[in-house]
Design an enzyme around this catalytic site. Structure first.
Site, PDB file in Angstrom:
ATOM      1  CE  LYS A  36      -0.335  -0.579   5.099  1.00  0.00           C
ATOM      2  NZ  LYS A  36      -1.246  -1.054   6.140  1.00  0.00           N
ATOM      3  CE1 TYR A 275       9.143  32.686   4.628  1.00  0.00           C
ATOM      4  CE2 TYR A 275       9.550  30.321   4.452  1.00  0.00           C
ATOM      5  CZ  TYR A 275       9.019  31.381   3.784  1.00  0.00           C
ATOM      6  OH  TYR A 275       8.708  31.441   2.560  1.00  0.00           O
TER       7      TYR A 275
HETATM    8  C1  LIG Z   1      -0.336  -1.864   6.913  1.00  0.00           C
HETATM    9  C2  LIG Z   1      -1.004  -3.134   7.245  1.00  0.00           C
HETATM   10  C3  LIG Z   1      -0.027  -4.099   7.503  1.00  0.00           C
HETATM   11  C4  LIG Z   1       1.487  -4.125   7.517  1.00  0.00           C
HETATM   12  O1  LIG Z   1       1.848  -3.424   8.594  1.00  0.00           O
HETATM   13  P1  LIG Z   1       3.418  -3.118   9.145  1.00  0.00           P
HETATM   14  O2  LIG Z   1       3.416  -2.862  10.395  1.00  0.00           O
HETATM   15  O3  LIG Z   1       4.048  -2.270   8.107  1.00  0.00           O
HETATM   16  O4  LIG Z   1       3.871  -4.708   8.905  1.00  0.00           O
HETATM   17  C5  LIG Z   1      -0.463  -5.444   7.914  1.00  0.00           C
HETATM   18  N1  LIG Z   1      -2.132  -5.542   8.063  1.00  0.00           N
HETATM   19  C6  LIG Z   1      -2.748  -4.551   7.811  1.00  0.00           C
HETATM   20  C7  LIG Z   1      -4.271  -4.644   8.154  1.00  0.00           C
HETATM   21  C8  LIG Z   1      -2.367  -3.020   7.512  1.00  0.00           C
HETATM   22  O5  LIG Z   1      -3.100  -1.967   7.671  1.00  0.00           O
END
Ligand SMILES: *Cc1c(COP(=O)(O)O)cnc(C)c1O
Length: 384
Positions: A36, A275
């Site tokens: 993702k 800034y």
């Molecule tokens: C993002 C996510 C993962 C992976 O998580 P990590 O901590 O990066 O290993 C696994 N399962 C779900 C449901 C997630 O949203």
């Protein structure tokens, strides 16, 4: 696109991490790699392609379009959608063979309706989400059997698996590990309830990276690593901790963020920088200007604190990070820093970086996940 600032993706490191994930889990455990947010800011496609090559079972996305992008690029591996979408996207889910997580009656019925309208000659697979403590997506454990029945009774959907998510498995505190155990037990009970209904629960999965590394007795059928694929450990389940448990595991950061010195300014003692005038030169000094700022994902809250690497040495960013630029104190007449030299903000050893995304995370009071996913579309990704 910013031409001097770019993210370099070290392909061999990504493969190394994925191979080590494969070695770490036992042969019977399936693996779903989270790709993702474009592989946590690296490359979702490359991660999915290597995952497919290594024979993993799933990759996970957060939105339908991420899944479609992978399919359009020829990715064949199963794709699991971890977040919810709306009914307008259901047709695409089915047409692009993306497996959704479902858990409410409305969602299941609307999805079944779409599947019926399309007229499939197979049952469309879905995962049933169980909320065992995360408070995000999933039905209560005691509703699992009912929801599973809705899925199978629809006649067009198939229960392909059951999924829950741990919310404190990245903490080593006793009370948190206890909570994880309770979540696992609730999940197992929900799975048993589904079985008691005469329904096959399919592929059951609980743990992400932290669960995979630390809760090895809670794998069920599949683990879902994300951050470790990209070379960072989840919070307290750190490199030192895993090494101290004598568990053979190793990963390398996948991404480096680099830019260039585009000007060297000569400033007198007392001159203020950026800034808000939060930084005052304590003596006559030279300041390197870098064409990267918070709109590129170099968050404002990294300064003060951030140090960048130029030719093997660290130099502090001084004053506030601007939208498109920031300034670095390189010291007076420094022979080691020249105009147009490469500057490495974070990355693996191979990049020459002396900082990692985790170091930036500490300075910015966040996590490596956010450091990497914050890089904007202005930063070109170069796979190397
Ligand atoms: C993002 C996510 C993962 C992976 O998580 P990590 O901590 O990066 O290993 C696994 N399962 C779900 C449901 C997630 O949203």
């Amino acid at each position: 696109m910013n031409r001097c600032s770019k993210a370099i993706i070290y392909k061999d490191n990504l493969r190394y991490n994925l191979e080590n994930i494969k070695k770490y889990v036992n042969k019977d455990t399936k693996v779903c790699v989270a790709v993702k947010a474009d592989g946590y800011g690296t490359s979702g496609l490359l991660t999915a392609q290597i995952s497919e090559e290594l024979g993993f079972d799933y990759v996970a996305v957060a939105c339908v379009d991420e899944g479609i992008e992978l399919r359009n690029a020829g990715v064949k591996i199963n794709i699991l959608l971890l977040s919810l979408c709306t009914p307008e996207e259901f047709e695409d889910l089915i047409n692009f063979n993306i497996t959704p997580l479902v858990f409410t009656e409305e969602y299941i019925q609307a999805l079944a309706e779409t599947a019926k309208n399309i007229g499939l000659d197979y049952k469309f697979p879905v995962f049933l989400g169980i909320d065992t403590g995360m408070g995000r997506v999933g039905c209560y454990p005691d509703e699992a059997a009912k929801q599973a029945k809705l899925i199978t009774d629809s006649g067009v959907l198939k229960l392909e698996g059951m999924i829950t998510h741990f919310c404190v498995s990245d903490s080593l505190e006793e009370k948190n590990q206890q909570f994880t155990k309770e979540q696992y037990k609730k999940f197992c009970d929900a799975v048993d309830d589904v079985k008691a209904e005469g329904i096959n629960p399919g592929i059951c999965t609980c743990g992400a990276s932290a669960g995979m590394l630390n809760n090895t007795d809670m794998y069920c059928d599949m683990v879902r690593p994300g951050i470790i694929a990209y070379g960072y450990y989840p919070d307290e389940v750190s490199e030192q901790y895993i090494k101290s448990k004598n568990k053979g595991f190793d990963i390398k950061p996948v991404m480096a963020l680099v830019t260039k010195v585009v000007a060297i300014r000569h400033f007198p003692k007392g001159k203020t920088i950026s800034y808000g005038r939060t930084y005052t030169c304590q003596e006559d000094t030279d300041i390197a200007v870098l064409p990267i700022g918070y709109a590129d994902g170099l968050l404002r809250r990294y300064s003060p604190g951030l140090e960048v690497t130029i030719n093997g040495k660290k130099y502090p960013v001084c004053g506030r990070i601007c939208m498109d630029q920031c300034m670095v104190n390189i010291g007076k007449n420094n022979p080691d820093v020249k105009l147009w030299d490469e500057v490495i903000i974070f990355g693996p050893k191979e990049s020459g970086a002396l900082c990692t995304a985790e170091d930036l995370a500490k300075i910015g009071h966040t996590i490596s996940y956010e450091v990497m996913t914050s890089l904007s579309k202005r930063i070109k990704r170069e796979i190397r």
